[in-house]
Design a protein around this motif. Sequence first.
Motif, PDB file in Angstrom:
ATOM      1  N   UNK A  82       0.822  -1.217   0.000  1.00  0.00           N
ATOM      2  CA  UNK A  82       0.000   0.000   0.000  1.00  0.00           C
ATOM      3  C   UNK A  82       0.857   1.270   0.000  1.00  0.00           C
ATOM      4  N   UNK A  83       2.077   1.187   0.549  1.00  0.00           N
ATOM      5  CA  UNK A  83       2.960   2.358   0.522  1.00  0.00           C
ATOM      6  C   UNK A  83       3.365   2.679  -0.917  1.00  0.00           C
ATOM      7  N   UNK A  84       3.667   1.626  -1.683  1.00  0.00           N
ATOM      8  CA  UNK A  84       4.012   1.832  -3.098  1.00  0.00           C
ATOM      9  C   UNK A  84       2.817   2.418  -3.846  1.00  0.00           C
ATOM     10  N   UNK A  85       1.622   1.881  -3.552  1.00  0.00           N
ATOM     11  CA  UNK A  85       0.410   2.390  -4.206  1.00  0.00           C
ATOM     12  C   UNK A  85       0.185   3.862  -3.856  1.00  0.00           C
ATOM     13  N   UNK A  86       0.480   4.241  -2.616  1.00  0.00           N
ATOM     14  CA  UNK A  86       0.330   5.635  -2.200  1.00  0.00           C
ATOM     15  C   UNK A  86       1.318   6.521  -2.959  1.00  0.00           C
ATOM     16  N   UNK A  87       2.566   6.080  -3.026  1.00  0.00           N
ATOM     17  CA  UNK A  87       3.588   6.858  -3.732  1.00  0.00           C
ATOM     18  C   UNK A  87       3.247   7.016  -5.210  1.00  0.00           C
ATOM     19  N   UNK A  88       2.612   5.992  -5.760  1.00  0.00           N
ATOM     20  CA  UNK A  88       2.216   6.029  -7.173  1.00  0.00           C
ATOM     21  C   UNK A  88       1.166   7.110  -7.433  1.00  0.00           C
ATOM     22  N   UNK A  89       0.361   7.416  -6.430  1.00  0.00           N
ATOM     23  CA  UNK A  89      -0.727   8.382  -6.597  1.00  0.00           C
ATOM     24  C   UNK A  89      -0.212   9.776  -6.934  1.00  0.00           C
ATOM     25  N   UNK A  90       1.006  10.097  -6.477  1.00  0.00           N
ATOM     26  CA  UNK A  90       1.546  11.443  -6.713  1.00  0.00           C
ATOM     27  C   UNK A  90       1.781  11.693  -8.213  1.00  0.00           C
ATOM     28  N   UNK A 121      -0.029   5.780   9.236  1.00  0.00           N
ATOM     29  CA  UNK A 121       1.040   6.161   8.309  1.00  0.00           C
ATOM     30  C   UNK A 121       0.829   7.612   7.903  1.00  0.00           C
ATOM     31  N   UNK A 122       1.741   8.497   8.362  1.00  0.00           N
ATOM     32  CA  UNK A 122       1.513   9.938   8.254  1.00  0.00           C
ATOM     33  C   UNK A 122       1.384  10.430   6.821  1.00  0.00           C
ATOM     34  N   UNK A 123       2.044   9.733   5.867  1.00  0.00           N
ATOM     35  CA  UNK A 123       2.056  10.254   4.495  1.00  0.00           C
ATOM     36  C   UNK A 123       0.745  10.021   3.754  1.00  0.00           C
ATOM     37  N   UNK A 131      -7.175  17.179   6.594  1.00  0.00           N
ATOM     38  CA  UNK A 131      -6.247  16.080   6.316  1.00  0.00           C
ATOM     39  C   UNK A 131      -4.830  16.435   6.787  1.00  0.00           C
ATOM     40  N   UNK A 132      -4.436  17.705   6.579  1.00  0.00           N
ATOM     41  CA  UNK A 132      -3.118  18.128   7.066  1.00  0.00           C
ATOM     42  C   UNK A 132      -3.056  18.002   8.587  1.00  0.00           C
ATOM     43  N   UNK A 133      -4.177  18.295   9.255  1.00  0.00           N
ATOM     44  CA  UNK A 133      -4.226  18.172  10.714  1.00  0.00           C
ATOM     45  C   UNK A 133      -4.032  16.721  11.140  1.00  0.00           C
TER      46      UNK A 133
END
Lengths: 116, 409
Positions: free
Chosen positions: B332-340, B363-365, B386-388
């Motif tokens: 899921x971390x890779x999938x999150x990074x892919x979203x950018x 996971x903060x990111x 979301x930033x909060x």
Amino acid sequence: MAQYAVLIYAGDAAHGPDATPQDTAPHDRHAEELERSGALLAAYALTPRDLATTVRGDAITDGPFIEAKEIVAGFYILEAPDLDAALAIAKLNPVCQMGGGVEVRPVAGGGPIQRG
Amino acid sequence: MIEEAVAEAHRRGWALVLAATMRVTNDLDLAEECVQEAYAAALQSWARDGVPDQPLAWLTTTARRRAMDAIRRERTLRSKLPLLLEPEATVEDTVMDHPPAEDHDDEIPDERLRLIFTCCHPALAQEAQVALTLRLVCGIPTPDVARAFLVTEPTMAARITRAKKKVSGARIPFRVPHGAELPDRLRGVLAVVHLLFTAGHTAPSGADLVRADLVDRALHLARMLRELMPDEPEAAGLLALLLVTDARRATRVDAAGRLVRLPDQDRALWDRAAMAEAHDLIVAGLRDGRIGRYALQAAIASLYAEAPSYAETDFAQIVQLYDTLLKIWPSPVVALNRAVPLAMVAGPEVALAEISQLDLPGYQYLPAVRADLLRQLGRDAEAREAYTQALALTTNEAEREFLTQQVDG
């Protein structure tokens, strides 16, 4: 050479009073392979959790010491030059492919008691 | 002058000398003690006689002689803390038949490899692997290892001692795994080096974003692994990833210590030599056809780094590389990074839909990326919320300050 205990953890022991040869075949086959390898010093299959009794202090209760999804279903003692060799043998246990696993721990000492 | 020569020999050769001495002692603690004594002896001897032509050979010979003397004096020590070696020459044969030498001796590099694989053995918890690696492979004193991971010195000393006891008590062999064992074991070693780098690249807590000492140690280890295992594509991939990621070190925070986002960093200040080295490693890996997760991550980081500007980044190719990475590493971390990069190609709405299915509690990111996508969509109130959430999960001060500005601004 060092001795390692391999504690077999599974949902329950395969060797029960009502066990069929089909139930115990994978484990019996593995035990035979271990015996032929020359690494096996002792091996024991335990009966199912229903036959377990626990003592804690003065209290006696029905069942395994820890009520867990997996319990000790059997154990054996093997001889190996180091941990890697012991792990290589232990991971062959069929329980590792059946949802359970084994714990490998070095033996500090002991062995069968000689009867006079 | 002498102090500098000894310090340089320590930095360059600690692992080599320790690993070679362990071949004699079969004992972690004794080997370490003898190596420390050899370095201490060097201070006096080199001041009197000058720095020898082969400093590491001198240190290795001295340490091994002290080890042999100690073994003869205290035979029982070996039985207290045995460290198994595969069947081979006796102590005397080892020393006499293979005089220590630098670089060109085939045996010496393998010694360091044994040391690394022993420290990163899967029978040890990963935090113990990291601590032992810093202590024994890098030769970092225990107080500094403790500081690196923000624990007290007694806590770290206990962790290292317990790990050493497990190595000896469980008889973890001092060997390089081979055959079918190697891929899994190498993955564990590389994971430790990567974890070390990550802890340094963005410190889990504290005022500084970067812990340069940890980053440098991780790079040193990655380079060592690459040199010792030139045929392993993932060792090259990890080195490439660390090089290209660290190339941006100078620009990740501004003069006041505030976080600078990738699009706003001054690319002229990036380490071009490191990026070029990473690029060569990546191209060689692609040519081999055996591409692993580290090499793919390195290729992604390289595409981000090599673009003339952020806007000119080849986001489409980055998304393709992430797709390839997800096939071999469905994280899921890779999938999150892919979203950018996906947001740049298909729009933030598509990316937002993709990450809404991800399960990454704590996971903060995740909230940070979501916040950024919401901001791009003009949904400012939701973005601030979301930033909060991201702020609540963040402990590094530089990152916290950045997120606070997003909430307030």
